[in-house]
Design an enzyme around this catalytic site. Structure first.
Site, mmCIF file in Angstrom:
data_model
loop_
_atom_site.group_PDB
_atom_site.id
_atom_site.type_symbol
_atom_site.label_atom_id
_atom_site.label_comp_id
_atom_site.label_asym_id
_atom_site.label_seq_id
_atom_site.Cartn_x
_atom_site.Cartn_y
_atom_site.Cartn_z
ATOM 1 N N GLY A 119 -11.877 -5.800 25.485
ATOM 2 C CA GLY A 119 -10.961 -5.720 24.357
ATOM 3 C C GLY A 119 -11.592 -5.410 23.020
ATOM 4 C CG ASP A 169 -13.080 6.189 25.998
ATOM 5 O OD1 ASP A 169 -13.700 6.638 25.012
ATOM 6 O OD2 ASP A 169 -12.135 5.391 25.907
#
Length: 355
Positions: A119, A169
């Protein structure tokens, strides 16, 4: 003395009643420049972090089963079931993506261990996907190169998990190297590795603000960019180089497009700064990137804006939020040899410094 691998094999066998047959590892990343440009077919400049996800795997038939050491959670589902909103989605998603592409994958059992903070905007999901795909590539002896592997990971996240991410990513997780920035053209997938500035460190500043992309506005920003491109009659905002053109757009599309167009320019300037080993110029571009993300793209938070300013006061050459925003972390370029962490801890108590 029992080796780490022997211990892992014993735990894997205890959980799944079989031994692991393959393993894959992928690093997390921070994005130095080029935020929210990847799904606009633009340029990005991420770098891997020395924090990784490792996935051990064994064959299974008709099922995806996984144990997360970090979550201490075991989950399983048949291959024909859709996403359930848990960590298994990412693993079931890569199996689904391989099968959709015609690869003979019958299922798998996974053991997952990660040193990546969850997160914090460090691309833990892409690291998990790529590590699992590397394990599956070895497990089923698939002929899949790293670039294709990254595209399969993206397909899993977009079409199975439901987060409409770009390819950055997954590409840096599959192709990146520690100590190098990955300059990637997300339209052509051409890339180059460039050394980070000498005499500097890349640090992640984590204030502990969690985020959930699918629930926090990421998909909305993507839709706004697509609408801006439609109104400007271009295939993607990558095709706009004149900032004057975006001023004709209605609010907030003009500001969304202004960020993307200017951010693409900052990536190209950043590449030239890296080639010159100009760390001061690169740092300035990072600060400009954060300002644009905060004011034009509106994906920052007051806590992140404050952290960027405190990083500057503590001696950083540059700092900006990393990842999609709406929480997460800040990446900072810091000169070696200064007491940065001590100074920042006084200015912003409770921040965790990684790197």
């Amino acid at each position: 003395m029992v080796s780490w691998r022997k211990r892992r094999q014993a735990v894997f066998q205890e959980i799944f009643k079989t031994l692991p047959e393959a393993v894959g590892t992928a690093f997390g990343r921070v994005n130095l420049l080029g935020e929210h440009t990847d799904y606009n077919q633009g340029y990005v400049l991420p770098t891997p972090l020395p924090y990784s996800t490792t996935v051990e795997a064994a064959r299974a038939e008709g099922v995806v089963e996984a144990y997360s050491e970090n979550l201490r959670e075991l989950r399983a589902r048949p291959l024909d079931e859709g996403p359930q909103g848990d960590f298994l989605d990412y693993l079931a998603g890569v199996v689904w993506a391989l099968r959709q592409a015609g690869y003979p994958v019958g299922g798998a059992r996974f053991y997952v261990k990660s040193t990546l903070p969850m997160g914090a905007g460090l691309s833990s999901s892409a690291a998990l996907e790529v590590a699992a795909l590397k394990a599956l590539r070895s497990l089923y002896r698939l002929e899949v190169d790293d670039k294709t592997l990254a595209l399969l990971a993206q397909k899993a996240e977009v079409e199975y998990v439901g987060v409409h991410c770009g390819v950055m990513d997954q590409m840096v997780a599959a192709l990146g190297e520690l100590g190098q920035a990955l300059f990637l053209d997300t339209r052509t997938l051409e890339y180059a590795l460039l050394p980070l500035p000498t005499g500097t460190r890349v640090l992640v500043l984590d204030p502990g603000i969690p985020r959930r992309l699918a629930e926090a506005g990421y998909n909305q920003r993507r839709k706004e960019c697509e609408e801006a491109a439609r109104l400007l009659r271009v295939a993607a905002l990558r095709d706009v180089t004149d900032l004057c053109l975006v001023e004709s757009l209605p609010e907030p599309l003009n500001r969304r497009a202004r960020h993307v167009v200017s951010e693409n320019g900052r990536v190209l300037q950043g590449v030239e700064a890296l080639k010159r080993n100009d760390k001061e110029a690169f740092g300035r571009l990072m600060y400009l990137s954060h300002r644009s993300l905060s004011q034009d793209f509106e994906v920052s938070l007051p806590e992140l804006d404050l952290l960027v300013e405190k990083a500057r006061e503590a001696g950083a050459l540059g700092a900006k939020l990393t990842g999609a925003g709406f929480g997460g972390a800040v990446v900072a370029l810091v000169p070696e040899g200064i007491p940065f962490q001590e100074a920042l801890s006084r200015l912003y108590p409770g921040v965790r410094v990684l790197g």
